[in-house]
Each structure stands twice: as structure tokens, then as C-alpha cells.
Design a protein around this motif. Structure first.
Motif, PDB file in Angstrom:
ATOM      1  N   PHE A  77       0.826  -1.202   0.000  1.00 35.21           N
ATOM      2  CA  PHE A  77       0.000   0.000   0.000  1.00 35.21           C
ATOM      3  C   PHE A  77       0.863   1.256   0.000  1.00 35.21           C
ATOM      4  N   GLY A  78       1.853   1.300   0.888  1.00 34.61           N
ATOM      5  CA  GLY A  78       2.732   2.467   0.943  1.00 34.61           C
ATOM      6  C   GLY A  78       3.566   2.625  -0.318  1.00 34.61           C
ATOM      7  N   PHE A  79       4.060   1.518  -0.862  1.00 35.33           N
ATOM      8  CA  PHE A  79       4.919   1.569  -2.037  1.00 35.33           C
ATOM      9  C   PHE A  79       4.169   2.121  -3.242  1.00 35.33           C
ATOM     10  N   TYR A  80       2.968   1.601  -3.494  1.00 37.88           N
ATOM     11  CA  TYR A  80       2.218   2.041  -4.662  1.00 37.88           C
ATOM     12  C   TYR A  80       1.661   3.444  -4.481  1.00 37.88           C
ATOM     13  N   CYS A  81       1.298   3.809  -3.253  1.00 40.43           N
ATOM     14  CA  CYS A  81       0.870   5.197  -3.010  1.00 40.43           C
ATOM     15  C   CYS A  81       2.013   6.159  -3.306  1.00 40.43           C
ATOM     16  N   GLY A  82       3.236   5.777  -2.941  1.00 39.62           N
ATOM     17  CA  GLY A  82       4.385   6.619  -3.239  1.00 39.62           C
ATOM     18  C   GLY A  82       4.574   6.825  -4.726  1.00 39.62           C
ATOM     19  N   ILE A  83       4.339   5.767  -5.511  1.00 42.25           N
ATOM     20  CA  ILE A  83       4.485   5.871  -6.966  1.00 42.25           C
ATOM     21  C   ILE A  83       3.463   6.842  -7.540  1.00 42.25           C
ATOM     22  N   TYR A  84       2.191   6.632  -7.184  1.00 40.63           N
ATOM     23  CA  TYR A  84       1.130   7.407  -7.827  1.00 40.63           C
ATOM     24  C   TYR A  84       1.028   8.824  -7.273  1.00 40.63           C
ATOM     25  N   CYS A  85       1.405   9.032  -6.019  1.00 35.66           N
ATOM     26  CA  CYS A  85       1.483  10.405  -5.509  1.00 35.66           C
ATOM     27  C   CYS A  85       2.545  11.187  -6.274  1.00 35.66           C
ATOM     28  N   SER A  86       3.670  10.547  -6.554  1.00 30.77           N
ATOM     29  CA  SER A  86       4.770  11.238  -7.229  1.00 30.77           C
ATOM     30  C   SER A  86       4.353  11.763  -8.598  1.00 30.77           C
ATOM     31  N   THR A  87       3.561  10.983  -9.339  1.00 30.53           N
ATOM     32  CA  THR A  87       3.206  11.400 -10.695  1.00 30.53           C
ATOM     33  C   THR A  87       2.398  12.685 -10.692  1.00 30.53           C
ATOM     34  N   TRP A  88       1.372  12.762  -9.825  1.00 28.76           N
ATOM     35  CA  TRP A  88       0.540  13.964  -9.811  1.00 28.76           C
ATOM     36  C   TRP A  88       1.239  15.127  -9.123  1.00 28.76           C
ATOM     37  N   ARG A 109      22.279  30.948 -15.711  1.00 24.34           N
ATOM     38  CA  ARG A 109      22.263  29.756 -14.876  1.00 24.34           C
ATOM     39  C   ARG A 109      20.841  29.276 -14.642  1.00 24.34           C
ATOM     40  N   LYS A 110      19.893  30.225 -14.543  1.00 22.49           N
ATOM     41  CA  LYS A 110      18.502  29.838 -14.343  1.00 22.49           C
ATOM     42  C   LYS A 110      17.959  29.081 -15.544  1.00 22.49           C
ATOM     43  N   HIS A 111      18.381  29.459 -16.739  1.00 21.89           N
ATOM     44  CA  HIS A 111      17.946  28.750 -17.934  1.00 21.89           C
ATOM     45  C   HIS A 111      18.420  27.300 -17.891  1.00 21.89           C
ATOM     46  N   TRP A 112      19.675  27.099 -17.523  1.00 25.65           N
ATOM     47  CA  TRP A 112      20.205  25.739 -17.479  1.00 25.65           C
ATOM     48  C   TRP A 112      19.522  24.912 -16.395  1.00 25.65           C
ATOM     49  N   ARG A 113      19.188  25.551 -15.271  1.00 27.06           N
ATOM     50  CA  ARG A 113      18.466  24.829 -14.227  1.00 27.06           C
ATOM     51  C   ARG A 113      17.077  24.420 -14.711  1.00 27.06           C
ATOM     52  N   ALA A 114      16.433  25.302 -15.479  1.00 29.52           N
ATOM     53  CA  ALA A 114      15.116  24.973 -16.019  1.00 29.52           C
ATOM     54  C   ALA A 114      15.197  23.795 -16.992  1.00 29.52           C
ATOM     55  N   VAL A 115      16.225  23.792 -17.838  1.00 24.44           N
ATOM     56  CA  VAL A 115      16.410  22.675 -18.775  1.00 24.44           C
ATOM     57  C   VAL A 115      16.672  21.377 -18.014  1.00 24.44           C
ATOM     58  N   ALA A 116      17.518  21.441 -16.990  1.00 26.15           N
ATOM     59  CA  ALA A 116      17.798  20.246 -16.184  1.00 26.15           C
ATOM     60  C   ALA A 116      16.533  19.746 -15.490  1.00 26.15           C
ATOM     61  N   LEU A 117      15.689  20.672 -15.037  1.00 30.53           N
ATOM     62  CA  LEU A 117      14.428  20.292 -14.407  1.00 30.53           C
ATOM     63  C   LEU A 117      13.532  19.557 -15.386  1.00 30.53           C
ATOM     64  N   VAL A 118      13.461  20.047 -16.626  1.00 33.25           N
ATOM     65  CA  VAL A 118      12.647  19.393 -17.653  1.00 33.25           C
ATOM     66  C   VAL A 118      13.161  17.984 -17.926  1.00 33.25           C
ATOM     67  N   VAL A 119      14.463  17.849 -18.097  1.00 33.12           N
ATOM     68  CA  VAL A 119      15.059  16.546 -18.416  1.00 33.12           C
ATOM     69  C   VAL A 119      14.812  15.551 -17.280  1.00 33.12           C
ATOM     70  N   ALA A 120      15.021  15.970 -16.036  1.00 33.79           N
ATOM     71  CA  ALA A 120      14.824  15.073 -14.903  1.00 33.79           C
ATOM     72  C   ALA A 120      13.373  14.650 -14.769  1.00 33.79           C
ATOM     73  N   THR A 121      12.445  15.578 -14.977  1.00 31.62           N
ATOM     74  CA  THR A 121      11.024  15.245 -14.858  1.00 31.62           C
ATOM     75  C   THR A 121      10.587  14.286 -15.948  1.00 31.62           C
ATOM     76  N   LEU A 122      10.998  14.541 -17.182  1.00 29.11           N
ATOM     77  CA  LEU A 122      10.640  13.645 -18.279  1.00 29.11           C
ATOM     78  C   LEU A 122      11.281  12.273 -18.095  1.00 29.11           C
ATOM     79  N   PHE A 123      12.471  12.222 -17.548  1.00 29.60           N
ATOM     80  CA  PHE A 123      13.101  10.933 -17.255  1.00 29.60           C
ATOM     81  C   PHE A 123      12.244  10.142 -16.270  1.00 29.60           C
ATOM     82  N   ASN A 124      11.713  10.825 -15.276  1.00 30.18           N
ATOM     83  CA  ASN A 124      10.849  10.156 -14.304  1.00 30.18           C
ATOM     84  C   ASN A 124       9.657   9.514 -14.986  1.00 30.18           C
ATOM     85  N   PHE A 125       8.990  10.275 -15.838  1.00 33.32           N
ATOM     86  CA  PHE A 125       7.784   9.758 -16.478  1.00 33.32           C
ATOM     87  C   PHE A 125       8.095   8.676 -17.513  1.00 33.32           C
ATOM     88  N   LEU A 126       9.058   8.941 -18.370  1.00 31.39           N
ATOM     89  CA  LEU A 126       9.299   8.050 -19.504  1.00 31.39           C
ATOM     90  C   LEU A 126      10.079   6.793 -19.131  1.00 31.39           C
TER      91      LEU A 126
END
Length: 305
Positions: A85-96, A196-213
Motif C-alpha cells: 500500500f505504501g509503495f504504490y501510493c508513493g508511486i502514484y502520488c509522485s506522478t501527480w 544559470r537559471k535557464h540551465w536549471r530549467a532545462v535540467a528540471l525538464v530533463v529530470a522530470t521527463l526521465f521520471n515519467f518516460l
């Protein structure tokens, strides 16, 4: 019985994920608690704190216990249900929660709603363990935690898994990809100003898409395949291990999303003599004030979505 070569590999991935994600998430938790406990905390800090708690809820330590015993649960049966229960809740909470961070328009009520929505849907993990069945198990066999189902249990599990796949993966992934696609387009249109903020934004996009894909999509695809094949796919356990990597990637998202986390990480690295960022002179009083630069440039860019 010693774990099979496949389960030994899964055990190694779970162990490495636990080893790297636990210190990073605990450090992020410490940083966010200080801000959320202040009067009128910023919504982004509430979301990022929730994402950190979701990662800690994955209970990868218990997944290692299962993998070490060829996924035959060696502990008490009730603990098996609660762990799942805890494991799967952690997965689906993370997505939203990743969706909430990508649009940055949520408040505390939305974070609470995401937790309740995930808890409510993942309660099937506990319910299915105690469904009456017509099949008997061997007296000396160990139960396989939320993996070895009878036909009666599959009639309940497979439709719920399909709904979870649509509601907690494909829809959040679509919303997040749209938001970050808009962000990337704006970044490219302003390529003459590279900060530097631009590069942080790009890194944020890459990390988030990696999570989903990479972390979430293979596991959720197993739900769709299993629904149409009327079975729980055997390769699902290999896809599930990729979700453990989410707990390692989320600290990167937290780092690129919040200056509070960056300071906490950099301070920790400096105390060990290995700071990755250039030290800056900061007013100690200003550091105690409310942080409004969360997600840095994302606030301006995503506002046009």
C-alpha cells in the motif's frame, strides 16, 4: 533459498536506489520542513515537501526484503499488505505531484487531495489480499506480496490497474509534457540570454521527463498489457524496479526547483569540503525570509500556458 540471478539484479538496483535516495531525501525533508512550518508557506514548498514524503513512502527497504527471498514474503502477512500500500501510493502520488510542480498553480488543498486520491485508489492493494477465493494454497508456501493472484483476484485487480495507469500516469504525463514543451519553446526563443537559471530549467525538464518516460511508463504499460491479456505479466516485476529510480531522480528535481534545497545541499557539501557550487555572500537575515523564487524562471514561463 538463495535469490535467482534475476532477483539478485533487482535486489542490487533496490539497494543502490535506497543507498543514494535516502540521504538526499532526508536532507530535502529537513530543508522543506523549516519553510512549511513558517506562517503562510509558499505553495511550491508544500508540493516539494509532499514529493519528498512520497519518495520516503516507497519503503524500498521492504522491497529489498522481498527480492532477497525471490519475492516470497517472509514476514507477517499484514505487513505485506501495508508495505505494498505504501509503495504504490508513493508511486502514484509522485506522478501527480510532478504535475503540480510543473504548473505551479496548486495550493495546500491540492497536495492533500493528491494524497487522498492516491490512498483511496491504492487501497485495492490491501483489499485484494483478503478477497475470498476458491483456490487453495499449500500450507507451507509463503505468500507472494501483491503478485501471485487467483482468477477471482485478477477480476478486481486488472481493471483497477488500468484505471491507475490512465489516471496516475498517462494523464499526468500528458499535462507535464505540455507544460514543459511550452517552457522549452520559450527558452529556445530567448536563446540569446543564457543564464544559470535557464540551465536549471532545462535540467528540471530533463529530470522530470526521465521520471515519467523511464521510471513510470514501463510499469504502467504492464497494466495495459495485463488487462488485455487477462493476466499479471511476469515482466512486471522488472518494470517495477525502474520505479525505484524515481527516488533517486526526485532529489535532482528538488535541487533545481528550490533555492532552499540548493543551499541545504551546498552547505552539506561545503561541510565535507566538496562544495559543487561557488560560495556567495548572503545576508543571514534574508535567508530566513520567505523564498519566492521557487522553480526560478518557471514561474514566469509557465504562466503563459
Amino acid at each position: 533459498m538463495a535469490p535467482s540471478p534475476q532477483n539478485l539484479g533487482l535486489l542490487l538496483v533496490y539497494f543502490l536506489s535506497f543507498l543514494f535516495s535516502l540521504p538526499a531525501n532526508l536532507l530535502a525533508l529537513w530543508a522543506f520542513l523549516g519553510h512549511v512550518c513558517q506562517p503562510h508557506p509558499a505553495p511550491i514548498h508544500i508540493l516539494l515537501l509532499s514529493l519528498t514524503l512520497a519518495d520516503l513512502l516507497l519503503l524500498l527497504l521492504f522491497k529489498m526484503v522481498g527480492a532477497a527471498h525471490n519475492f516470497a514474503w517472509p514476514l507477517e502477512t499484514t505487513l505485506c499488505a501495508l508495505t505494498g500500500f505504501g509503495f504504490y501510493c508513493g508511486i502514484y502520488c509522485s506522478t501527480w505531484l510532478l504535475v503540480g510542480i510543473s504548473v505551479e498553480r496548486y495550493h495546500m488543498i491540492a497536495a492533500v487531495a493528491i494524497w487522498l486520491l492516491s490512498f483511496g485508489h491504492c487501497s485495492v492493494v490491501i483489499i485484494v489480499q483478503y478477497l475470498p477465493t476458491n483456490s487453495s494454497r499449500e500450507a507451507n508456501s509463503r505468500p507472494v506480496s501483491y503478485d501471485n493472484f487467483t482468477q477471482e483476484q485478477l477480476c478486481v485487480v486488472l481493471p483497477v490497474r488500468l484505471e491507475l495507469c490512465l489516471l496516475f500516469c498517462f494523464i499526468p504525463m500528458g499535462v507535464t509534457i505540455f507544460c514543459y514543451w511550452r517552457l522549452v519553446r520559450i527558452l529556445l526563443s530567448q536563446s540569446q540570454v543564457v543564464t544559470r537559471k535557464h540551465w536549471r530549467a532545462v535540467a528540471l525538464v530533463v529530470a522530470t521527463l526521465f521520471n515519467f518516460l523511464v521510471c513510470f511508463r514501463p510499469y504502467n504499460v504492464s497494466h495495459v498489457v495485463g488487462f488485455f491479456n487477462k493476466t499479471s505479466e511476469r515482466w512486471r516485476v522488472c518494470a517495477m524496479v525502474l520505479t525505484a529510480l524515481n527516488a533517486c531522480i526526485d532529489p535532482l528535481i528538488l535541487y533545481f526547483s528550490s533555492s532552499a534545497v540548493r543551499r541545504a545541499f551546498d552547505k552539506r557539501l561545503q561541510s565535507g569540503g566538496a562544495s559543487l557550487s561557488r560560495p556567495t555572500l548572503c545576508d543571514p537575515i534574508a535567508l530566513e525570509t520567505k523564498i519566492h523564487d521557487s522553480l526560478d524562471c518557471n514561474t514566469r514561463f509557465i504562466a503563459v500556458v
